[in-house]
Design a protein around this motif. Structure first.
Motif, PDB file in Angstrom:
ATOM      1  N   GLN A 244       0.833  -1.199   0.000  1.00  0.00           N
ATOM      2  CA  GLN A 244       0.000   0.000   0.000  1.00  0.00           C
ATOM      3  C   GLN A 244       0.873   1.257   0.000  1.00  0.00           C
ATOM      4  N   ASP A 245       1.948   1.234   0.832  1.00  0.00           N
ATOM      5  CA  ASP A 245       2.826   2.401   0.921  1.00  0.00           C
ATOM      6  C   ASP A 245       3.547   2.676  -0.387  1.00  0.00           C
ATOM      7  N   SER A 246       3.845   1.590  -1.133  1.00  0.00           N
ATOM      8  CA  SER A 246       4.643   1.764  -2.344  1.00  0.00           C
ATOM      9  C   SER A 246       3.785   2.029  -3.578  1.00  0.00           C
ATOM     10  N   LEU A 247       2.462   2.050  -3.425  1.00  0.00           N
ATOM     11  CA  LEU A 247       1.614   2.354  -4.572  1.00  0.00           C
ATOM     12  C   LEU A 247       1.955   3.729  -5.125  1.00  0.00           C
ATOM     13  N   GLU A 248       2.145   3.792  -6.402  1.00  0.00           N
ATOM     14  CA  GLU A 248       2.531   5.055  -7.031  1.00  0.00           C
ATOM     15  C   GLU A 248       1.346   6.004  -7.083  1.00  0.00           C
ATOM     16  N   ARG A 249       1.617   7.241  -6.728  1.00  0.00           N
ATOM     17  CA  ARG A 249       0.570   8.261  -6.798  1.00  0.00           C
ATOM     18  C   ARG A 249       0.235   8.523  -8.262  1.00  0.00           C
ATOM     19  N   LYS A 250      -1.048   8.645  -8.577  1.00  0.00           N
ATOM     20  CA  LYS A 250      -1.475   8.856  -9.963  1.00  0.00           C
ATOM     21  C   LYS A 250      -1.767  10.340 -10.208  1.00  0.00           C
ATOM     22  N   PHE A 251      -1.330  10.815 -11.369  1.00  0.00           N
ATOM     23  CA  PHE A 251      -1.568  12.191 -11.797  1.00  0.00           C
ATOM     24  C   PHE A 251      -2.394  12.156 -13.085  1.00  0.00           C
ATOM     25  N   PHE A 252      -3.365  13.034 -13.153  1.00  0.00           N
ATOM     26  CA  PHE A 252      -4.261  13.064 -14.313  1.00  0.00           C
ATOM     27  C   PHE A 252      -4.202  14.434 -14.962  1.00  0.00           C
ATOM     28  N   LYS A 253      -3.962  14.435 -16.286  1.00  0.00           N
ATOM     29  CA  LYS A 253      -3.976  15.699 -17.032  1.00  0.00           C
ATOM     30  C   LYS A 253      -5.425  16.065 -17.329  1.00  0.00           C
ATOM     31  N   ILE A 254      -5.780  17.312 -17.093  1.00  0.00           N
ATOM     32  CA  ILE A 254      -7.166  17.736 -17.309  1.00  0.00           C
ATOM     33  C   ILE A 254      -7.197  18.969 -18.212  1.00  0.00           C
ATOM     34  N   ALA A 255      -8.325  19.140 -18.903  1.00  0.00           N
ATOM     35  CA  ALA A 255      -8.486  20.279 -19.816  1.00  0.00           C
ATOM     36  C   ALA A 255      -9.305  21.399 -19.193  1.00  0.00           C
ATOM     37  N   THR A 256      -9.918  21.154 -18.047  1.00  0.00           N
ATOM     38  CA  THR A 256     -10.766  22.150 -17.400  1.00  0.00           C
ATOM     39  C   THR A 256      -9.929  23.332 -16.922  1.00  0.00           C
ATOM     40  N   VAL A 257     -10.463  24.528 -17.083  1.00  0.00           N
ATOM     41  CA  VAL A 257      -9.787  25.724 -16.563  1.00  0.00           C
ATOM     42  C   VAL A 257     -10.047  25.823 -15.058  1.00  0.00           C
ATOM     43  N   ILE A 258      -8.989  25.917 -14.296  1.00  0.00           N
ATOM     44  CA  ILE A 258      -9.087  25.970 -12.835  1.00  0.00           C
ATOM     45  C   ILE A 258      -8.727  27.379 -12.355  1.00  0.00           C
ATOM     46  N   LYS A 259      -9.621  27.958 -11.591  1.00  0.00           N
ATOM     47  CA  LYS A 259      -9.358  29.284 -11.043  1.00  0.00           C
ATOM     48  C   LYS A 259      -8.357  29.174  -9.895  1.00  0.00           C
ATOM     49  N   PRO A 260      -7.238  29.907  -9.979  1.00  0.00           N
ATOM     50  CA  PRO A 260      -6.218  29.791  -8.929  1.00  0.00           C
ATOM     51  C   PRO A 260      -6.698  30.364  -7.595  1.00  0.00           C
ATOM     52  N   GLN A 261      -6.304  29.698  -6.527  1.00  0.00           N
ATOM     53  CA  GLN A 261      -6.540  30.237  -5.198  1.00  0.00           C
ATOM     54  C   GLN A 261      -5.447  31.250  -4.846  1.00  0.00           C
ATOM     55  N   ARG A 262      -5.768  32.133  -3.926  1.00  0.00           N
ATOM     56  CA  ARG A 262      -4.789  33.114  -3.476  1.00  0.00           C
ATOM     57  C   ARG A 262      -3.910  32.490  -2.395  1.00  0.00           C
ATOM     58  N   LEU A 263      -2.601  32.640  -2.542  1.00  0.00           N
ATOM     59  CA  LEU A 263      -1.651  32.152  -1.550  1.00  0.00           C
ATOM     60  C   LEU A 263      -1.026  33.349  -0.844  1.00  0.00           C
ATOM     61  N   ASN A 264      -1.092  33.348   0.481  1.00  0.00           N
ATOM     62  CA  ASN A 264      -0.634  34.487   1.271  1.00  0.00           C
ATOM     63  C   ASN A 264       0.639  34.156   2.043  1.00  0.00           C
ATOM     64  N   GLU A 265       1.530  35.123   2.111  1.00  0.00           N
ATOM     65  CA  GLU A 265       2.745  34.941   2.900  1.00  0.00           C
ATOM     66  C   GLU A 265       2.404  34.894   4.389  1.00  0.00           C
TER      67      GLU A 265
END
Length: 202
Positions: free
Chosen positions: A26-47
């Motif tokens: 279970q620990d060694s299962l590779e994390r999966k990444f999916f390419k998507i076409a949807t436009v994602i609105k960025p969140q604001r990141l604060n210092e």
């Protein structure tokens, strides 16, 4: 009776081995990444805002903090060629007991977040950015050529900081920025302006 006892021992050992191998799988299962076409609105990141740190004293070898009557913790400089390390207090996160300490080695830089009430600490590879007005934070690393891009997802609650997840990106994804963290999914933009998502572990 001896045969029954031996059989029970063998069954117990077998069950422990099955659990061990299953947990490792279970620990060694590779994390999966999916390419998507949807436009994602960025969140604001604060210092993260800090109060002023202790003035640096070049003659002082250690930063020492008293957490309670019976426990102290120290971070001591070592200027030797073999084990070079240097510490500098940057300040305290507003409205918390968290002290931020910069740690330098020959080739790397880290940030230690120390809770001065209980002496618990966590070491990060970058300085956290707060996700809008939530209690979640992101940390980008600044990897050398032989290390992978990764982000750390943190939570600060009741003055305590905890690591929620650490996402290491495969070689084909060169992280440009995090776009959004929504419940158990995170969306990122790579340096080719492609959007990817993966699941955040809890």
């Amino acid at each position: 009776m001896k045969m029954l006892f031996r059989n029970r021992i063998l069954i117990l050992i077998f069950a422990c081995l099955v659990f061990f191998f299953f947990a490792n799988a279970q620990d060694s299962l590779e994390r999966k990444f999916f390419k998507i076409a949807t436009v994602i609105k960025p969140q604001r990141l604060n210092e993260v805002k800090l109060t002023k740190g202790l003035p640096s004293n070049k003659n002082s070898k250690c930063l020492t903090y008293k957490c309670d009557e019976n426990e102290n913790i120290s971070y001591c400089n070592d200027k030797s060629d073999e084990n070079y390390v240097e510490f500098q207090e940057l300040g305290q996160i507003e409205k918390t007991e968290l002290i931020v300490i910069n740690k330098f080695t020959y080739n790397e830089e880290f940030y230690i977040f120390l809770n001065t009430q209980n002496c618990k600490s966590i070491t990060l590879e970058g300085f956290p950015l707060r996700i809008e007005n939530t209690n979640q934070y992101l940390v980008y690393n600044n990897p050398s050529t032989d290390k992978a891009w990764k982000i750390q997802i943190l939570k600060i609650e009741n003055g305590n900081i905890s690591l929620q997840d650490e996402i290491i990106f495969p070689d084909e994804i060169h992280l440009k920025k995090v776009l959004c963290l929504q419940q158990n999914e995170i969306f990122i933009l790579d340096d080719n302006n492609q959007t990817w998502k993966t699941v955040v572990r809890k």
